[in-house]
Design a protein around this motif. Sequence first.
Motif, PDB file in Angstrom:
ATOM      1  N   ALA A 249      20.782 -12.764 -81.129  1.00 31.30           N
ATOM      2  CA  ALA A 249      20.894 -12.536 -82.395  1.00 31.30           C
ATOM      3  C   ALA A 249      20.113 -12.648 -83.607  1.00 31.30           C
ATOM      4  O   ALA A 249      19.751 -11.944 -84.525  1.00 31.30           O
ATOM      5  CB  ALA A 249      22.332 -13.560 -82.983  1.00 31.30           C
ATOM      6  N   GLU A 250      19.023 -13.641 -83.267  1.00 26.51           N
ATOM      7  CA  GLU A 250      18.013 -14.158 -84.187  1.00 26.51           C
ATOM      8  C   GLU A 250      16.945 -12.765 -84.273  1.00 26.51           C
ATOM      9  O   GLU A 250      16.307 -12.417 -85.315  1.00 26.51           O
ATOM     10  CB  GLU A 250      17.190 -15.235 -83.726  1.00 26.51           C
ATOM     11  CG  GLU A 250      17.910 -16.423 -83.756  1.00 26.51           C
ATOM     12  CD  GLU A 250      18.903 -16.711 -82.570  1.00 26.51           C
ATOM     13  OE1 GLU A 250      18.814 -15.759 -81.426  1.00 26.51           O
ATOM     14  OE2 GLU A 250      19.499 -17.690 -82.390  1.00 26.51           O
TER      15      GLU A 250
ATOM     16  N   GLU B  83      18.708 -10.014 -86.271  1.00 30.22           N
ATOM     17  CA  GLU B  83      18.584 -10.258 -87.945  1.00 30.22           C
ATOM     18  C   GLU B  83      17.300 -10.301 -88.378  1.00 30.22           C
ATOM     19  O   GLU B  83      17.145  -9.829 -89.657  1.00 30.22           O
ATOM     20  CB  GLU B  83      19.381 -11.736 -88.214  1.00 30.22           C
ATOM     21  CG  GLU B  83      20.773 -11.710 -87.718  1.00 30.22           C
ATOM     22  CD  GLU B  83      21.578 -13.149 -87.344  1.00 30.22           C
ATOM     23  OE1 GLU B  83      20.889 -14.088 -87.581  1.00 30.22           O
ATOM     24  OE2 GLU B  83      22.552 -13.189 -87.094  1.00 30.22           O
TER      25      GLU B  83
ATOM     26  N   ASN C  90      32.609 -17.352 -93.004  1.00 36.94           N
ATOM     27  CA  ASN C  90      32.273 -18.275 -91.913  1.00 36.94           C
ATOM     28  C   ASN C  90      33.411 -18.304 -90.764  1.00 36.94           C
ATOM     29  O   ASN C  90      32.796 -18.629 -89.564  1.00 36.94           O
ATOM     30  CB  ASN C  90      31.965 -19.614 -92.533  1.00 36.94           C
ATOM     31  CG  ASN C  90      30.869 -19.608 -93.472  1.00 36.94           C
ATOM     32  OD1 ASN C  90      30.183 -18.712 -93.678  1.00 36.94           O
ATOM     33  ND2 ASN C  90      30.809 -20.553 -94.475  1.00 36.94           N
TER      34      ASN C  90
ATOM     35  N   ASN D 135      32.437 -15.677 -88.237  1.00 36.69           N
ATOM     36  CA  ASN D 135      31.269 -15.796 -87.445  1.00 36.69           C
ATOM     37  C   ASN D 135      30.436 -16.997 -88.020  1.00 36.69           C
ATOM     38  O   ASN D 135      30.091 -17.197 -89.039  1.00 36.69           O
ATOM     39  CB  ASN D 135      30.447 -14.552 -87.637  1.00 36.69           C
ATOM     40  CG  ASN D 135      29.039 -14.739 -86.573  1.00 36.69           C
ATOM     41  OD1 ASN D 135      28.469 -15.502 -86.655  1.00 36.69           O
ATOM     42  ND2 ASN D 135      28.756 -13.386 -86.248  1.00 36.69           N
TER      43      ASN D 135
ATOM     44  N   ARG E 193      27.475 -18.072 -87.458  1.00 32.04           N
ATOM     45  CA  ARG E 193      26.230 -17.807 -87.821  1.00 32.04           C
ATOM     46  C   ARG E 193      26.084 -17.460 -89.362  1.00 32.04           C
ATOM     47  O   ARG E 193      25.132 -17.719 -90.052  1.00 32.04           O
ATOM     48  CB  ARG E 193      25.626 -16.835 -87.109  1.00 32.04           C
ATOM     49  CG  ARG E 193      25.465 -17.029 -85.632  1.00 32.04           C
ATOM     50  CD  ARG E 193      24.526 -15.669 -84.951  1.00 32.04           C
ATOM     51  NE  ARG E 193      23.474 -15.528 -85.517  1.00 32.04           N
ATOM     52  CZ  ARG E 193      22.265 -16.328 -85.260  1.00 32.04           C
ATOM     53  NH1 ARG E 193      22.528 -17.317 -84.523  1.00 32.04           N
ATOM     54  NH2 ARG E 193      21.272 -15.947 -85.957  1.00 32.04           N
TER      55      ARG E 193
ATOM     56  N   ASN F   7      24.328 -19.617 -92.221  1.00 27.77           N
ATOM     57  CA  ASN F   7      23.098 -19.694 -92.324  1.00 27.77           C
ATOM     58  C   ASN F   7      22.359 -18.391 -92.640  1.00 27.77           C
ATOM     59  O   ASN F   7      21.294 -18.414 -92.885  1.00 27.77           O
ATOM     60  CB  ASN F   7      22.551 -20.220 -91.211  1.00 27.77           C
ATOM     61  CG  ASN F   7      22.826 -21.699 -90.672  1.00 27.77           C
ATOM     62  OD1 ASN F   7      23.103 -22.608 -91.414  1.00 27.77           O
ATOM     63  ND2 ASN F   7      23.279 -21.967 -89.547  1.00 27.77           N
ATOM     64  N   TRP F   8      23.240 -17.341 -93.014  1.00 30.10           N
ATOM     65  CA  TRP F   8      22.665 -16.146 -93.482  1.00 30.10           C
ATOM     66  C   TRP F   8      22.024 -16.203 -94.791  1.00 30.10           C
ATOM     67  O   TRP F   8      22.721 -16.873 -95.641  1.00 30.10           O
ATOM     68  CB  TRP F   8      23.605 -14.919 -93.293  1.00 30.10           C
ATOM     69  CG  TRP F   8      23.874 -14.731 -91.908  1.00 30.10           C
ATOM     70  CD1 TRP F   8      23.137 -15.022 -90.661  1.00 30.10           C
ATOM     71  CD2 TRP F   8      24.689 -13.719 -91.570  1.00 30.10           C
ATOM     72  NE1 TRP F   8      23.833 -14.358 -89.669  1.00 30.10           N
ATOM     73  CE2 TRP F   8      24.849 -13.704 -90.087  1.00 30.10           C
ATOM     74  CE3 TRP F   8      25.810 -12.997 -92.201  1.00 30.10           C
ATOM     75  CZ2 TRP F   8      25.738 -12.822 -89.444  1.00 30.10           C
ATOM     76  CZ3 TRP F   8      26.998 -12.071 -91.364  1.00 30.10           C
ATOM     77  CH2 TRP F   8      26.583 -12.145 -90.099  1.00 30.10           C
TER      78      TRP F   8
ATOM     79  N   GLU G  23      29.388  -8.252 -85.400  1.00 32.10           N
ATOM     80  CA  GLU G  23      28.223  -8.191 -84.653  1.00 32.10           C
ATOM     81  C   GLU G  23      28.338  -6.749 -83.900  1.00 32.10           C
ATOM     82  O   GLU G  23      27.906  -6.784 -82.629  1.00 32.10           O
ATOM     83  CB  GLU G  23      27.928  -9.187 -83.903  1.00 32.10           C
ATOM     84  CG  GLU G  23      27.761 -10.576 -84.403  1.00 32.10           C
ATOM     85  CD  GLU G  23      27.296 -11.908 -83.659  1.00 32.10           C
ATOM     86  OE1 GLU G  23      26.122 -12.254 -83.855  1.00 32.10           O
ATOM     87  OE2 GLU G  23      27.812 -12.054 -82.859  1.00 32.10           O
TER      88      GLU G  23
END
Length: 285
Positions: free
Chosen positions: A54-55, A58, A101, A104, A106, A109-110, A163
């Motif tokens: 994912a990192e 993104e 949230n 997901n 993640r 922290n987006w 995603e």
Amino acid sequence: MPTVYLHSPVTRSSFRSCIFALVWAFVALGVEPAMAREGVDVGGNSAFSKLVPAEEIEQSAAQQYAQMLAKADQQRALAGKEHPQLQRLRAIARRIIPYANEWNPRAKNWQWEVNLIGSKQINAFCMPGGKIAFYTGILDTLKLTDDEVAMVMGHEIAHALREHARERMGKTAATGLGANLLSQVLGLGQVGQTVTQYGAQLLTLKFSREDESEADLVGLELAARAGYDPRAGISLWRKMSAANKNAPPQWLSTHPAGETRIADMEAAMPQVVPLYNKAQKPSTK
């Protein structure tokens, strides 16, 4: 006793089928179960997405988004922070994003961004990592209400939360069926190449109709929880269809047929209208 052949001939196609079966079994073990909850039920995120980091997606999305904004700025098409339509979009986003949230983890922290680009395109998107963009064409041509804007935004945010881009790249990695496929699945050593190879498509990525239908439902819920009337999704679709009767606008190019989409939204209303009604209670005090 019958003879057992341990080295029977294996065709290329049968080898590919066997490898894909192994990959599918690996992915199936990681399928996230659906949880009983208030709202729409679309199941867990596809485990195919786990085949791609994912990192990396993104990071690629952030780079492409920045490049797009820089180009728009050079063309004097990027709305300034005082632009009333941009302020409107950001206000709607601030109400929707807190409900992301749950879909997901993640998303916590987006680095969310919302921008407006001057263009006649009837289009909007949210890239992985929460990078949102609207074109003035979708606002001006369709004369969208706040509720309708929230339906568009919720839909696009849903693609990022579910995603869908990562899932599509994961499927590409799983079905490439090259010599290094098993190392990709077991060691993830080569999967990053998928991001490099397909990352350039993030701005124009086309999702499946199943992805679009899923984003519709999740988007309805996000907007409803934020206090926007989910029934606006139906009026939005009718405006979209009327905008171009011969060919759908870019935003609808891969979406389900109109009647199917409206029927799916109507079927979801018992799950999302109560959420909207609850969101209205504080404002009536």
